[in-house]
Design a protein around this motif. Structure first.
Motif, PDB file in Angstrom:
ATOM      1  N   ILE A  73      64.326  18.814   3.860  1.00 14.20           N
ATOM      2  CA  ILE A  73      63.501  18.175   5.026  1.00 14.20           C
ATOM      3  C   ILE A  73      62.361  19.077   5.514  1.00 14.20           C
ATOM      4  CG2 ILE A  73      65.477  16.714   5.610  1.00 14.20           C
ATOM      5  CD1 ILE A  73      65.815  19.066   8.112  1.00 14.20           C
ATOM      6  N   ARG A  74      62.277  20.322   5.186  1.00 16.03           N
ATOM      7  CA  ARG A  74      61.401  20.939   5.993  1.00 16.03           C
ATOM      8  C   ARG A  74      59.783  20.775   5.494  1.00 16.03           C
ATOM      9  NH1 ARG A  74      62.880  27.042   3.730  1.00 16.03           N
ATOM     10  NH2 ARG A  74      62.307  26.640   1.605  1.00 16.03           N
ATOM     11  N   GLU A  75      59.657  20.174   4.445  1.00 13.29           N
ATOM     12  CA  GLU A  75      58.262  19.743   3.959  1.00 13.29           C
ATOM     13  C   GLU A  75      57.851  18.614   4.638  1.00 13.29           C
ATOM     14  OE1 GLU A  75      56.774  21.885   1.878  1.00 13.29           O
ATOM     15  OE2 GLU A  75      58.514  22.918   1.420  1.00 13.29           O
ATOM     16  N   ASP A  76      58.683  17.730   5.180  1.00 10.29           N
ATOM     17  CA  ASP A  76      58.327  16.689   6.068  1.00 10.29           C
ATOM     18  C   ASP A  76      58.171  16.832   7.542  1.00 10.29           C
ATOM     19  OD1 ASP A  76      57.952  14.137   6.909  1.00 10.29           O
ATOM     20  OD2 ASP A  76      59.847  13.346   6.288  1.00 10.29           O
ATOM     21  N   PRO A  77      56.950  17.056   7.984  1.00 16.86           N
ATOM     22  CA  PRO A  77      56.535  17.382   9.237  1.00 16.86           C
ATOM     23  C   PRO A  77      57.088  16.538  10.348  1.00 16.86           C
ATOM     24  CG  PRO A  77      54.606  16.875   8.294  1.00 16.86           C
ATOM     25  CD  PRO A  77      55.705  16.845   7.216  1.00 16.86           C
ATOM     26  N   SER A  78      57.507  15.150  10.056  1.00 14.46           N
ATOM     27  CA  SER A  78      57.795  14.075  10.944  1.00 14.46           C
ATOM     28  C   SER A  78      59.538  13.850  10.747  1.00 14.46           C
ATOM     29  CB  SER A  78      57.451  12.645  10.592  1.00 14.46           C
ATOM     30  OG  SER A  78      56.159  12.598   9.858  1.00 14.46           O
ATOM     31  N   CYS A  79      60.188  14.886  10.113  1.00 13.29           N
ATOM     32  CA  CYS A  79      61.505  14.747   9.948  1.00 13.29           C
ATOM     33  C   CYS A  79      62.149  15.725  10.957  1.00 13.29           C
ATOM     34  CB  CYS A  79      61.857  15.351   8.566  1.00 13.29           C
ATOM     35  SG  CYS A  79      63.437  14.757   7.687  1.00 13.29           S
ATOM     36  N   TRP A  80      63.394  15.615  11.190  1.00 12.76           N
ATOM     37  CA  TRP A  80      64.146  16.239  12.237  1.00 12.76           C
ATOM     38  C   TRP A  80      64.349  17.706  11.860  1.00 12.76           C
ATOM     39  CZ3 TRP A  80      68.914  18.193  10.203  1.00 12.76           C
ATOM     40  CH2 TRP A  80      69.294  17.808   8.891  1.00 12.76           C
ATOM     41  N   LYS A  81      64.663  18.441  12.857  1.00 12.31           N
ATOM     42  CA  LYS A  81      64.827  19.875  12.597  1.00 12.31           C
ATOM     43  C   LYS A  81      66.114  20.266  13.099  1.00 12.31           C
ATOM     44  CE  LYS A  81      59.907  20.952  13.302  1.00 12.31           C
ATOM     45  NZ  LYS A  81      58.854  21.796  14.210  1.00 12.31           N
ATOM     46  N   PRO A  82      66.785  20.883  12.492  1.00 10.15           N
ATOM     47  CA  PRO A  82      68.263  21.513  12.653  1.00 10.15           C
ATOM     48  C   PRO A  82      68.062  22.472  13.944  1.00 10.15           C
ATOM     49  CG  PRO A  82      67.851  21.947  10.510  1.00 10.15           C
ATOM     50  CD  PRO A  82      66.657  21.394  10.893  1.00 10.15           C
ATOM     51  N   ALA A  83      67.024  23.410  14.217  1.00  6.69           N
ATOM     52  CA  ALA A  83      67.096  24.021  15.338  1.00  6.69           C
ATOM     53  C   ALA A  83      66.802  23.146  16.650  1.00  6.69           C
ATOM     54  CB  ALA A  83      65.942  25.067  15.209  1.00  6.69           C
ATOM     55  N   VAL A  84      66.136  21.939  16.658  1.00  8.92           N
ATOM     56  CA  VAL A  84      66.080  21.159  17.789  1.00  8.92           C
ATOM     57  C   VAL A  84      67.331  20.545  17.999  1.00  8.92           C
ATOM     58  CG1 VAL A  84      65.249  19.018  18.517  1.00  8.92           C
ATOM     59  CG2 VAL A  84      63.617  20.484  17.236  1.00  8.92           C
ATOM     60  N   CYS A  85      68.170  20.172  17.217  1.00  9.62           N
ATOM     61  CA  CYS A  85      69.353  19.743  17.457  1.00  9.62           C
ATOM     62  C   CYS A  85      70.323  20.812  17.971  1.00  9.62           C
ATOM     63  CB  CYS A  85      70.229  19.233  15.877  1.00  9.62           C
ATOM     64  SG  CYS A  85      69.297  17.971  15.119  1.00  9.62           S
ATOM     65  N   MET A  86      70.451  21.998  17.580  1.00  9.45           N
ATOM     66  CA  MET A  86      71.221  22.796  17.973  1.00  9.45           C
ATOM     67  C   MET A  86      70.946  23.428  19.483  1.00  9.45           C
ATOM     68  SD  MET A  86      73.642  23.228  15.791  1.00  9.45           S
ATOM     69  CE  MET A  86      74.677  24.487  16.187  1.00  9.45           C
ATOM     70  N   ASN A  87      69.526  23.399  19.704  1.00  8.44           N
ATOM     71  CA  ASN A  87      68.786  23.867  20.889  1.00  8.44           C
ATOM     72  C   ASN A  87      69.346  22.908  22.041  1.00  8.44           C
ATOM     73  OD1 ASN A  87      67.872  26.654  20.250  1.00  8.44           O
ATOM     74  ND2 ASN A  87      66.102  25.480  19.410  1.00  8.44           N
ATOM     75  N   PHE A  88      69.034  21.670  21.438  1.00  5.07           N
ATOM     76  CA  PHE A  88      69.348  20.549  22.589  1.00  5.07           C
ATOM     77  C   PHE A  88      70.985  20.523  22.856  1.00  5.07           C
ATOM     78  CE2 PHE A  88      71.198  16.402  23.338  1.00  5.07           C
ATOM     79  CZ  PHE A  88      70.398  16.058  24.642  1.00  5.07           C
ATOM     80  N   CYS A  89      71.898  20.825  21.852  1.00  2.00           N
ATOM     81  CA  CYS A  89      73.179  20.555  22.112  1.00  2.00           C
ATOM     82  C   CYS A  89      73.478  21.870  23.215  1.00  2.00           C
ATOM     83  CB  CYS A  89      73.941  20.861  20.766  1.00  2.00           C
ATOM     84  SG  CYS A  89      75.785  20.685  21.061  1.00  2.00           S
ATOM     85  N   ALA A  90      73.014  23.047  23.037  1.00  2.00           N
ATOM     86  CA  ALA A  90      73.211  24.093  23.794  1.00  2.00           C
ATOM     87  C   ALA A  90      72.425  23.731  25.341  1.00  2.00           C
ATOM     88  CB  ALA A  90      72.602  25.442  23.178  1.00  2.00           C
ATOM     89  N   ALA A  91      71.601  23.202  25.395  1.00  2.00           N
ATOM     90  CA  ALA A  91      71.041  22.844  26.838  1.00  2.00           C
ATOM     91  C   ALA A  91      71.909  21.900  27.351  1.00  2.00           C
ATOM     92  CB  ALA A  91      69.678  22.122  26.617  1.00  2.00           C
TER      93      ALA A  91
END
Ligand code: UBG
Length: 412
Positions: A333-351
């Protein structure tokens, strides 16, 4: 007391709850109240993905600390009797000849979806294993900040990218641990009750795929002539840490691979999925954006290392199999700039977990904070005292209340 009405208009004010805890409704049910104990606690949490686009947070390698099973009658057993073994057809790739419609509806026993189980099975495991779960340092009976189902955490992880389905999570703080249990939203209940025949059959097909791919013994072969019974489940219990939050959660596991290159649980577990066969790059891209995020989150959380997809043809046959290594999904997924990011998911969960810790500070199993989210809104909460929303069963509260705080260890 400050009263605010931040609840998004489409959220139900009285969600469906476990009928076993629907005896009383307290006078304090209703609009959002600021917590008395922490007047500085924030009232809402934003979910915008860009806010959480930061380096990947610390996530400790998930460790399996227990297992339990639910049998054909949905009865709990504190063992691995329902564990199945991955037994794919000889070669992956070309059509394995599975007919996912076979047995529908005559060889199908469906779990009673009107029974709201909440956290009950997991709590039973916790109660039975409480001696091993004691916290030595914090004087609490359970060494975990959060206790929940893996599926609830999956919903939190995917929230910054979710555009369709909202959620409601009930939280109670009891003897130092925060318990999180999902409550069905009005919209989800309507969807469930009005599910089309096609959707019902598609759900069956997912379970049928598991039957074609799993055997009852490590060297056995699958028996697709049997009944598909969705009461049956094998669950792993996981301990891990996300940032400063220690987590204890359980998740249903489809099977273990006796020939896995990673022989120990949870790495040897395999998640089985079905999805419509893809004929174009655009379709695959969309699949990565919409579906893969859920598959990744669900398997990454408990450390399940492999997801095997069965591609469904229009006639219900499986036209191909593809295996995904959970840890390599980010490369797709990392080639697609409009795709989701695992780090966003995990940082959001921590928040989100930090938000819950700030808001829920009164240790009381009869006090429930309902955290609510609908797409396009921040997360908000309401406070419910002695209400229908209580979800920690009396037997559990009594069992853990009887536990004495552990004696502090005196260093040698
Ligand atoms: P997840 O979300 O990671 O899912 C793992 C597997 O559990 C799924 O496999 C399904 O086989 C099954 N599952 C999870 N959620 C549902 C659901 N909503 N409807 C049907 N299957 C589901 N669990 C059940 O096993 N059967 C149910 O009918 C069921 N109904 C639920 C209805 C509501 C309103 C809520 C809030 C939860 C429901 N659950 C149901 C979920 C349980 O509370 C619990 O979360 C689950 O039993 C096991 O937990 P997790 O493994 O954490 O769930 O992903 O291949 O589709 P797959």
């Amino acid at each position: 007391m400050l009263l605010l009405s931040l609840l998004p208009p489409q959220l139900p004010t009285k969600p469906t709850v476990n009928p076993r805890s629907c005896e009383r409704e307290g006078p304090q049910d209703g609009p959002i109240k600021r917590q008395k104990s922490d007047p500085k606690a924030p009232l809402t949490l934003p979910v915008t993905a860009s806010r959480y686009d930061a380096p990947f947070p610390f996530y400790r390698r998930p460790a399996e600390i227990g297992r339990f099973s639910l049998d054909a009658q949905r009865c709990y057993h504190g063992d691995a009797r329902q564990l199945r073994y991955y037994a794919p057809p000889p070669t992956e790739g070309p059509s394995p000849g599975f007919d996912l419609r076979d047995g529908y509806p005559d060889r199908y026993v469906k779990r009673d979806e009107d029974v709201r189980e909440g956290l009950d099975h997991l709590l039973r495991w916790v109660a039975q294993n409480r001696k091993e779960l004691q916290a030595e340092d914090k004087g609490r009976p359970l060494n975990a900040d959060f206790v929940t189902w893996r599926g609830h955490l999956t919903k939190i992880l995917t929230t910054p990218y979710e555009t369709r389905d909202g959620w409601l999570l009930a939280v109670s703080l009891f003897r130092g641990s925060l318990y999180v249990s999902e409550v069905e939203t009005e919209a989800a209940r309507e969807q469930r009750e009005q599910r089309s025949d096609l959707l019902k059959e598609l759900t069956y097909m997912g379970y049928k795929f598991e039957q074609y791919m799993c055997a009852d013994t490590p060297d056995g072969t699958p028996d697709p002539s049997g009944v598909v019974n969705t009461n049956e489940a094998f669950c792993t219990v996981i301990r891990t840490r996300l940032g400063t939050h220690s987590l204890l959660f359980s998740g249903e596991v489809d099977c273990t691979d006796p020939r896995s290159p990673w022989p120990d649980p949870p790495s040897c577990y395999v998640e089985l999925k079905t999805t419509k066969v893809m004929h174009s790059l655009a379709h695959r891209k969309n699949f990565y954006r919409q579906k893969m995020i859920k598959w990744w989150a669900q398997s990454f959380l408990p450390g399940v290392s492999r997801i095997v997809a069965g591609y469904r043809g229009p006639d219900g046959s499986v036209v191909g199999l593809e295996s995904f290594e959970t840890m390599k999904i980010f490369q797709l997924i990392r080639e697609d700039p409009s795709c989701w990011k695992p780090a966003v998911c995990m940082n959001f969960c921590a928040a989100f977990l930090a938000f819950v810790k700030k808001v829920v500070t009164e240790d009381n199993p009869k006090l429930v904070h309902l955290f609510a989210w609908e797409p396009g809104h921040p997360i908000s909460y309401t406070v419910h005292r002695d209400s229908d929303h209580i979800f920690l069963p009396d037997w559990y509260v009594e069992t853990l209340s009887a536990e004495k705080p552990p004696t502090p260890r005196i260093p040698d």
